[in-house]
Design a protein around this motif. Structure first.
Motif, mmCIF file in Angstrom:
data_model
loop_
_atom_site.group_PDB
_atom_site.id
_atom_site.type_symbol
_atom_site.label_atom_id
_atom_site.label_comp_id
_atom_site.label_asym_id
_atom_site.label_seq_id
_atom_site.Cartn_x
_atom_site.Cartn_y
_atom_site.Cartn_z
ATOM 1 N N THR A 230 0.853 -1.182 0.000
ATOM 2 C CA THR A 230 0.000 0.000 0.000
ATOM 3 C C THR A 230 0.892 1.236 0.000
ATOM 4 O OG1 THR A 230 -0.095 0.244 2.404
ATOM 5 C CG2 THR A 230 -1.691 -1.244 1.398
ATOM 6 N N ASN A 231 0.308 2.387 -0.277
ATOM 7 C CA ASN A 231 1.090 3.613 -0.288
ATOM 8 C C ASN A 231 1.486 4.041 1.117
ATOM 9 O OD1 ASN A 231 0.915 3.776 -3.027
ATOM 10 N ND2 ASN A 231 0.039 5.822 -3.086
ATOM 11 N N GLY A 232 2.613 4.730 1.221
ATOM 12 C CA GLY A 232 3.034 5.320 2.482
ATOM 13 C C GLY A 232 2.412 6.687 2.659
ATOM 14 N N PRO A 233 2.527 7.266 3.860
ATOM 15 C CA PRO A 233 3.175 6.667 5.035
ATOM 16 C C PRO A 233 2.324 5.539 5.630
ATOM 17 C CG PRO A 233 2.187 8.766 5.615
ATOM 18 C CD PRO A 233 2.027 8.621 4.121
ATOM 19 N N HIS A 234 2.867 4.878 6.628
ATOM 20 C CA HIS A 234 2.226 3.714 7.260
ATOM 21 C C HIS A 234 1.937 2.625 6.224
ATOM 22 C CE1 HIS A 234 1.572 5.533 11.262
ATOM 23 N NE2 HIS A 234 1.399 6.653 10.593
ATOM 24 N N ALA A 235 2.876 2.406 5.310
ATOM 25 C CA ALA A 235 2.680 1.397 4.272
ATOM 26 C C ALA A 235 2.638 0.005 4.884
ATOM 27 C CB ALA A 235 3.798 1.482 3.241
ATOM 28 N N LYS A 236 1.809 -0.829 4.294
ATOM 29 C CA LYS A 236 1.645 -2.211 4.729
ATOM 30 C C LYS A 236 1.682 -3.119 3.509
ATOM 31 C CE LYS A 236 -1.538 -0.849 8.463
ATOM 32 N NZ LYS A 236 -0.672 -1.190 9.610
ATOM 33 N N ILE A 237 1.717 -4.424 3.741
ATOM 34 C CA ILE A 237 1.516 -5.381 2.652
ATOM 35 C C ILE A 237 0.015 -5.470 2.423
ATOM 36 C CG2 ILE A 237 1.750 -7.779 1.917
ATOM 37 C CD1 ILE A 237 4.278 -7.952 3.607
ATOM 38 N N GLY A 238 -0.418 -5.045 1.241
ATOM 39 C CA GLY A 238 -1.837 -5.055 0.941
ATOM 40 C C GLY A 238 -2.319 -6.400 0.440
ATOM 41 N N GLU A 239 -1.469 -7.052 -0.356
ATOM 42 C CA GLU A 239 -1.861 -8.338 -0.941
ATOM 43 C C GLU A 239 -0.626 -9.062 -1.453
ATOM 44 O OE1 GLU A 239 -4.862 -9.994 -4.476
ATOM 45 O OE2 GLU A 239 -5.077 -7.953 -3.701
ATOM 46 N N ILE A 240 -0.668 -10.372 -1.402
ATOM 47 C CA ILE A 240 0.404 -11.190 -1.967
ATOM 48 C C ILE A 240 -0.177 -12.027 -3.097
ATOM 49 C CG2 ILE A 240 2.089 -13.015 -1.554
ATOM 50 C CD1 ILE A 240 2.339 -12.042 1.301
ATOM 51 N N LEU A 241 0.391 -11.851 -4.266
ATOM 52 C CA LEU A 241 -0.114 -12.513 -5.461
ATOM 53 C C LEU A 241 0.789 -13.689 -5.814
ATOM 54 C CD1 LEU A 241 -2.365 -12.129 -7.610
ATOM 55 C CD2 LEU A 241 -0.703 -10.815 -8.947
#
Length: 279
Positions: A230-241
């Motif tokens: 996901t976009n920063g700040p506070h970026a996370k893993i949004g999805e694993i394909l």
């Protein structure tokens, strides 16, 4: 984090059968701000890589992909959380993890051969002169640079310089290869050729790879899984394909498959629909 629900009949299960190799647990990276606060780049990253797996980190600029890669390399420390490689905490750089950067980092006063040999001398100091020479020669051949071995960096092309960087990293026999947009500075034709060459090397000399990229097609062609941020700040893993195509891969063959375009559209929709493209 969401794991993609896309499923295909030819899903390669080899990776799933391997043991955990690199484990990232609840990792956060924040930098202090002038007002006494903090700027959180990455927030709560959990990710596990299997031995010999090829994983791509995909996302917009500013989402912390390169920062995550540098923490795996030990070049930066997490604010909180833990990174372990084969069960041992990553605290600093080590020869078990080698990085290939977008910019080549070659010493201009050394030849191609000497640039690789310098790294081999530094890291593999327990080997004999003959063994070191053999390693350098083998890795020059591996990246098709034997004929350019005695040239200086300003005498070779950008694609050749990047091949020197890749050969230098591989010659140190790391357990893990970290690549930060390694093809980003190259023209489209050179980039495609070098992607194929690097993938061929990996398919014949397996090791765990984590690669940062902005390019969906590059990620699909080269990796076993695509970690979409996901976009920063506070970026996370949004999805694993999960990428189902078996190795060795043929670019034209996989591009002619309906699965390829379904995966490609899924990744593009993820990037375009859920998150702003602003840097």
């Amino acid at each position: 984090m969401v794991k993609s629900t896309l499923q295909f009949d030819n899903m390669n299960s080899v990776v799933a059968q391997k043991t955990d190799f690199l484990v990232i647990e609840n990792l956060t990276k924040a930098y202090p701000t002038p007002d006494g606060g903090e700027f959180v780049v990455l927030d709560g990253i959990d990710l596990t890589l299997k031995e010999d797996e090829f994983v791509a980190l995909l996302g917009h600029s500013g989402c912390g992909k390169s920062t995550l890669l540098k923490m795996v390399a030990g070049l930066e420390q997490p604010t909180s959380g833990l990174i372990t490689l084969e069960g041992k905490a990553v605290r600093k750089p080590g020869a078990d993890r080698m990085m290939v950067f977008q910019h080549y980092g070659l010493l201009p006063w050394l030849t191609v051969r000497e640039n690789i040999r310098l790294a081999v001398d530094e890291v593999l100091d327990g080997l004999s002169h003959k063994e070191k020479t053999q390693i350098v020669t083998e890795h020059l051949a591996m990246v098709n640079l034997t004929a350019a071995a005695n040239k200086y960096p300003d005498e070779i092309s950008g694609g050749m310089k990047q091949r020197v960087g890749i050969a230098r990293a591989l010659a140190l026999r790391p357990k893990m290869l970290l690549m930060d947009e390694p093809f980003g500075a190259l023209d489209a034709l050179t980039r495609g050729k070098l992607q194929k060459q690097v993938l061929n090397i990996w398919e014949n000399h397996r090791q765990t790879v984590m690669m940062v990229t902005h390019d969906v097609d590059e990620a699909l062609y080269m990796s076993d899984r695509i970690v979409m941020m996901t976009n920063g700040p506070h970026a996370k893993i949004g999805e694993i394909l999960e990428v189902p195509f078996a190795h060795p891969r043929d670019r034209q063959q996989i591009r002619n498959s309906p699965e390829y375009y379904e995966l490609r559209n899924h990744a593009l929709n993820f990037l375009d629909h859920y998150f702003s493209t602003d840097d």
